[in-house]
Scaffold this motif. Structure first.
Motif, PDB file in Angstrom:
ATOM      1  N   LEU A 252       0.826  -1.200   0.000  1.00  0.00           N
ATOM      2  CA  LEU A 252       0.000   0.000   0.000  1.00  0.00           C
ATOM      3  C   LEU A 252       0.867   1.259   0.000  1.00  0.00           C
ATOM      4  CD1 LEU A 252      -2.690  -1.091   2.618  1.00  0.00           C
ATOM      5  CD2 LEU A 252      -2.896  -1.099   0.124  1.00  0.00           C
ATOM      6  N   MET A 253       0.243   2.389  -0.293  1.00  0.00           N
ATOM      7  CA  MET A 253       0.957   3.653  -0.295  1.00  0.00           C
ATOM      8  C   MET A 253       1.462   3.979   1.115  1.00  0.00           C
ATOM      9  SD  MET A 253      -1.759   3.471  -2.393  1.00  0.00           S
ATOM     10  CE  MET A 253      -3.073   4.421  -1.707  1.00  0.00           C
ATOM     11  N   GLY A 254       2.516   4.781   1.151  1.00  0.00           N
ATOM     12  CA  GLY A 254       3.103   5.189   2.419  1.00  0.00           C
ATOM     13  C   GLY A 254       4.602   5.255   2.298  1.00  0.00           C
ATOM     14  N   ARG A 255       5.089   6.342   1.702  1.00  0.00           N
ATOM     15  CA  ARG A 255       6.528   6.473   1.460  1.00  0.00           C
ATOM     16  C   ARG A 255       7.310   6.598   2.766  1.00  0.00           C
ATOM     17  NH1 ARG A 255       8.552   7.941  -3.256  1.00  0.00           N
ATOM     18  NH2 ARG A 255      10.089   9.261  -2.240  1.00  0.00           N
ATOM     19  N   HIS A 256       6.855   7.482   3.625  1.00  0.00           N
ATOM     20  CA  HIS A 256       7.548   7.715   4.890  1.00  0.00           C
ATOM     21  C   HIS A 256       6.631   7.528   6.090  1.00  0.00           C
ATOM     22  CE1 HIS A 256      10.901   9.282   2.574  1.00  0.00           C
ATOM     23  NE2 HIS A 256      10.055  10.039   1.920  1.00  0.00           N
ATOM     24  N   ALA A 257       5.362   7.266   5.841  1.00  0.00           N
ATOM     25  CA  ALA A 257       4.390   7.152   6.929  1.00  0.00           C
ATOM     26  C   ALA A 257       3.467   5.968   6.672  1.00  0.00           C
ATOM     27  CB  ALA A 257       3.573   8.444   7.048  1.00  0.00           C
ATOM     28  N   GLY A 258       3.180   5.219   7.728  1.00  0.00           N
ATOM     29  CA  GLY A 258       2.403   4.005   7.575  1.00  0.00           C
ATOM     30  C   GLY A 258       0.935   4.142   7.924  1.00  0.00           C
ATOM     31  N   PHE A 259       0.371   5.338   7.781  1.00  0.00           N
ATOM     32  CA  PHE A 259      -1.020   5.546   8.188  1.00  0.00           C
ATOM     33  C   PHE A 259      -2.005   4.685   7.400  1.00  0.00           C
ATOM     34  CE2 PHE A 259       0.969   9.579   9.545  1.00  0.00           C
ATOM     35  CZ  PHE A 259       0.578   9.590  10.872  1.00  0.00           C
ATOM     36  N   ILE A 260      -1.846   4.606   6.078  1.00  0.00           N
ATOM     37  CA  ILE A 260      -2.783   3.821   5.278  1.00  0.00           C
ATOM     38  C   ILE A 260      -2.656   2.342   5.615  1.00  0.00           C
ATOM     39  CG2 ILE A 260      -3.363   3.051   2.939  1.00  0.00           C
ATOM     40  CD1 ILE A 260      -2.804   5.827   1.950  1.00  0.00           C
ATOM     41  N   ALA A 261      -1.427   1.831   5.679  1.00  0.00           N
ATOM     42  CA  ALA A 261      -1.221   0.420   5.990  1.00  0.00           C
ATOM     43  C   ALA A 261      -1.794   0.067   7.353  1.00  0.00           C
ATOM     44  CB  ALA A 261       0.265   0.088   5.933  1.00  0.00           C
ATOM     45  N   ALA A 262      -1.549   0.918   8.341  1.00  0.00           N
ATOM     46  CA  ALA A 262      -2.038   0.641   9.691  1.00  0.00           C
ATOM     47  C   ALA A 262      -3.553   0.728   9.762  1.00  0.00           C
ATOM     48  CB  ALA A 262      -1.405   1.622  10.681  1.00  0.00           C
ATOM     49  N   SER A 263      -4.121   1.783   9.187  1.00  0.00           N
ATOM     50  CA  SER A 263      -5.573   1.970   9.275  1.00  0.00           C
ATOM     51  C   SER A 263      -6.328   0.918   8.471  1.00  0.00           C
ATOM     52  CB  SER A 263      -5.948   3.374   8.787  1.00  0.00           C
ATOM     53  OG  SER A 263      -5.402   4.360   9.638  1.00  0.00           O
ATOM     54  N   ALA A 264      -5.819   0.564   7.283  1.00  0.00           N
ATOM     55  CA  ALA A 264      -6.485  -0.461   6.478  1.00  0.00           C
ATOM     56  C   ALA A 264      -6.390  -1.819   7.156  1.00  0.00           C
ATOM     57  CB  ALA A 264      -5.868  -0.511   5.085  1.00  0.00           C
ATOM     58  N   THR A 265      -5.284  -2.072   7.828  1.00  0.00           N
ATOM     59  CA  THR A 265      -5.146  -3.310   8.598  1.00  0.00           C
ATOM     60  C   THR A 265      -6.213  -3.390   9.674  1.00  0.00           C
ATOM     61  OG1 THR A 265      -2.766  -3.521   8.206  1.00  0.00           O
ATOM     62  CG2 THR A 265      -3.642  -4.558  10.192  1.00  0.00           C
ATOM     63  N   LEU A 266      -6.427  -2.284  10.383  1.00  0.00           N
ATOM     64  CA  LEU A 266      -7.463  -2.264  11.419  1.00  0.00           C
ATOM     65  C   LEU A 266      -8.857  -2.395  10.822  1.00  0.00           C
ATOM     66  CD1 LEU A 266      -6.266   0.522  13.890  1.00  0.00           C
ATOM     67  CD2 LEU A 266      -6.359  -1.935  14.298  1.00  0.00           C
ATOM     68  N   ALA A 267      -9.098  -1.663   9.727  1.00  0.00           N
ATOM     69  CA  ALA A 267     -10.427  -1.685   9.123  1.00  0.00           C
ATOM     70  C   ALA A 267     -10.785  -3.081   8.628  1.00  0.00           C
ATOM     71  CB  ALA A 267     -10.486  -0.688   7.966  1.00  0.00           C
ATOM     72  N   SER A 268      -9.807  -3.777   8.064  1.00  0.00           N
ATOM     73  CA  SER A 268     -10.072  -5.118   7.542  1.00  0.00           C
ATOM     74  C   SER A 268     -10.183  -6.141   8.663  1.00  0.00           C
ATOM     75  CB  SER A 268      -8.960  -5.528   6.566  1.00  0.00           C
ATOM     76  OG  SER A 268      -9.162  -6.840   6.119  1.00  0.00           O
ATOM     77  N   GLY A 269      -9.243  -6.093   9.582  1.00  0.00           N
ATOM     78  CA  GLY A 269      -9.290  -7.012  10.711  1.00  0.00           C
ATOM     79  C   GLY A 269      -8.781  -8.403  10.424  1.00  0.00           C
ATOM     80  N   VAL A 270      -8.198  -8.650   9.243  1.00  0.00           N
ATOM     81  CA  VAL A 270      -7.773 -10.006   8.882  1.00  0.00           C
ATOM     82  C   VAL A 270      -6.278 -10.127   8.648  1.00  0.00           C
ATOM     83  CG1 VAL A 270     -10.019 -10.579   7.887  1.00  0.00           C
ATOM     84  CG2 VAL A 270      -8.228  -9.614   6.414  1.00  0.00           C
ATOM     85  N   ALA A 271      -5.533  -9.019   8.700  1.00  0.00           N
ATOM     86  CA  ALA A 271      -4.097  -9.078   8.438  1.00  0.00           C
ATOM     87  C   ALA A 271      -3.353  -9.594   9.671  1.00  0.00           C
ATOM     88  CB  ALA A 271      -3.561  -7.708   8.048  1.00  0.00           C
ATOM     89  N   ASP A 272      -2.259 -10.296   9.405  1.00  0.00           N
ATOM     90  CA  ASP A 272      -1.435 -10.851  10.478  1.00  0.00           C
ATOM     91  C   ASP A 272      -0.170 -10.035  10.721  1.00  0.00           C
ATOM     92  OD1 ASP A 272      -2.971 -13.483  10.811  1.00  0.00           O
ATOM     93  OD2 ASP A 272      -2.497 -13.468   8.677  1.00  0.00           O
ATOM     94  N   PHE A 273       0.248  -9.267   9.716  1.00  0.00           N
ATOM     95  CA  PHE A 273       1.422  -8.420   9.838  1.00  0.00           C
ATOM     96  C   PHE A 273       1.160  -7.105   9.118  1.00  0.00           C
ATOM     97  CE2 PHE A 273       2.974 -12.751  10.052  1.00  0.00           C
ATOM     98  CZ  PHE A 273       3.865 -12.732  11.119  1.00  0.00           C
ATOM     99  N   ALA A 274       1.589  -6.005   9.740  1.00  0.00           N
ATOM    100  CA  ALA A 274       1.583  -4.698   9.093  1.00  0.00           C
ATOM    101  C   ALA A 274       2.992  -4.149   9.215  1.00  0.00           C
ATOM    102  CB  ALA A 274       0.575  -3.763   9.746  1.00  0.00           C
ATOM    103  N   LEU A 275       3.634  -3.916   8.084  1.00  0.00           N
ATOM    104  CA  LEU A 275       5.011  -3.436   8.055  1.00  0.00           C
ATOM    105  C   LEU A 275       5.003  -1.984   7.606  1.00  0.00           C
ATOM    106  CD1 LEU A 275       6.655  -6.498   6.244  1.00  0.00           C
ATOM    107  CD2 LEU A 275       6.055  -6.241   8.660  1.00  0.00           C
ATOM    108  N   ILE A 276       5.555  -1.101   8.430  1.00  0.00           N
ATOM    109  CA  ILE A 276       5.510   0.330   8.140  1.00  0.00           C
ATOM    110  C   ILE A 276       6.904   0.944   8.299  1.00  0.00           C
ATOM    111  CG2 ILE A 276       3.089   0.507   8.841  1.00  0.00           C
ATOM    112  CD1 ILE A 276       4.061   1.796  11.457  1.00  0.00           C
ATOM    113  N   PRO A 277       7.163   2.107   7.678  1.00  0.00           N
ATOM    114  CA  PRO A 277       8.492   2.718   7.752  1.00  0.00           C
ATOM    115  C   PRO A 277       8.914   3.113   9.164  1.00  0.00           C
ATOM    116  CG  PRO A 277       7.195   3.696   5.981  1.00  0.00           C
ATOM    117  CD  PRO A 277       6.264   2.843   6.774  1.00  0.00           C
TER     118      PRO A 277
END
Length: 442
Positions: A252-277
């Motif tokens: 997902l998008m997020g060059r220097h910030a992991g807001f989309i990855a983190a928020s989409a992970t929470l919204a979906s509720g099915v991810a096992d790992f979220a990797l952010i900068p």
């Protein structure tokens, strides 16, 4: 408690072109309780930090509140405004254009709104196309469409040539819609205008799908991006659990910030790992990502991994730094690298996996804004129109503690906003994914 920012009140003050002497044509009131919308007094401020501890000194820094002023600087009948959109696409750009045009033409009654073509290139007549006239009829339904009707580009033009162009076209207010690179360019334009002592207002509207602009809690397009990203994560989950040792990998998008990855992970509720900068981690070793993923597969026989585009850059081979036209560092593509690393590691440990890789970035950028972003675009655009008409300049519209504020470009461009590893959002991600459990081998 949050730390006191290294700022002074003077740094938060907004530059004005002069004393407003025109009465606003907006049908608003100065009397509370009369059932008519109110003007915002120019000395109305919002605390930088509303939280405090009893008995401790409160941080008294404050931002100027955005909103319509009773006295404005520009005479509407003699005013020409221009709108420029720059940088990458983002849901909601057309909404901003439409709301600006409607507010300026229909409510303030100014005579001309020009649309600058293809970003800052359009402000240099030697390289850009001439502007188009924006009318209420032209923008009537553009908010239902993705992209920008004006076109966009990356990179700046020389401020001197840009200001020459503004003067030649009689432009009084320039609205710059874009991210930090765009706003840095807007600041340089404002400085050149000030050097020449011209009465031209420069107002920024923050646009970044990554949500990484300082002093803006949420930028437009972000909510839509999270909603679209959630759907992709859900599809990746379907693919992963449909085969033995399936891995759904979503970049997902997020060059220097992991807001989309983190928020989409929470919204979906099915991810096992979220990797952010903001939270670097090892790739190999007992407590590295690959070993953690292997433990997850052994326990559940499938896994979903969400990775922000700027995560894991330290895993890839070093190469000379390259920059795009906006001055952004070109990132190496973590998605395919991570997919291959997962496959190679599974072969080494004799536990084959089936990796399904998703990269929905361009799809997400180009969709129309959802309802939440449409509302935010409307508020940002109208506040920008009010700021420009009242003679504010060298500033952008921010969102702070759910209130719109005026932010000097000098401080908004000073650094990028990032997700705090100690903040509520990341704590919620770790609680949901339990990824720390997999890293530690518990």
């Amino acid at each position: 408690m949050p730390e006191t920012p290294d700022l002074t009140q003077q740094q938060l003050s907004i530059t004005s072109l002069g004393e407003p002497s025109q009465i606003s044509p907006l049908p608003l009131s100065t009397v509370p309780g009369d059932d008519i919308g109110d003007f915002v007094e120019d000395d109305t401020h919002l605390f930088y930090e509303p939280r405090f501890k009893f008995g401790e000194k409160h941080c008294d820094l404050s931002f100027e509140m955005a909103g319509a002023r009773r006295e404005i600087f520009f005479h509407p009948a003699d005013t020409t405004a221009a709108i420029v959109t720059c940088g990458g696409l983002c849901p909601g750009i057309n909404n901003v254009i439409r709301s600006l045009v409607m507010e300026l033409l229909l409510n303030y009654g100014i005579q001309n709104v020009l649309g600058i073509r293809y970003g800052y290139h359009g402000l240099n007549p030697t390289v850009g196309r001439p502007p188009i006239e924006l009318t209420a009829e032209l923008v009537d339904d553009i908010h239902h469409k993705g992209g920008t009707i004006l076109g966009t580009s990356r990179g700046h033009q020389e401020a001197k040539e840009t200001v020459d162009f503004l003067v030649s076209r009689g432009i009084n207010i320039l609205f710059c819609v874009g991210g930090d690179g765009t706003q840095r360019g807007a600041h340089q334009i404002a400085l050149e205008i000030a050097r020449r002592k011209l009465s031209i207002s420069v107002v920024g509207i923050p646009k970044t799908i990554d949500n990484d602009i300082k002093y803006c809690y949420r930028t437009f397009g972000y909510a839509t991006a999270v909603s679209e990203a959630e759907k992709v994560i859900d599809r990746a989950h379907v693919e992963a659990r449909s085969v033995l040792n399936g891995v759904g990998l979503v970049k997902l998008m997020g060059r220097h910030a992991g807001f989309i990855a983190a928020s989409a992970t929470l919204a979906s509720g099915v991810a096992d790992f979220a990797l952010i900068p903001e939270v670097p981690m090892a790739l190999y070793g007992e407590h590295g990502f690959l070993a953690a993923l292997q433990r997850r597969l052994k326990a559940r026989e499938h896994a979903v991994v969400v990775v922000a585009e700027g995560a894991g850059q330290h895993w890839l081979d070093e190469c000379p730094a390259e920059f795009d036209a906006s001055g952004n560092l070109r990132l190496r593509d973590i998605g395919p690298f991570l997919a291959e690393a997962i496959k190679s590691h599974s072969t080494e440990v004799s536990s084959p996996v089936s990796v399904k890789y998703f990269d929905p970035s361009y799809h997400i950028r180009s969709v129309p804004a959802d309802a939440a972003d449409s509302l935010l675009c409307e508020k940002l655009a109208r506040s920008a129109a009010h700021a420009g008409m009242s003679g504010k300049t060298d500033m952008l519209i921010g969102l702070w503690h759910n209130h719109l504020i005026h932010v000097p470009l000098t401080i908004s461009c000073s650094a990028k906003k990032q997700l705090s590893p100690e903040g509520e959002l990341w704590m919620a991600v770790e609680a949901l994914t339990r990824q720390q459990k997999w890293y530690l081998g518990e």
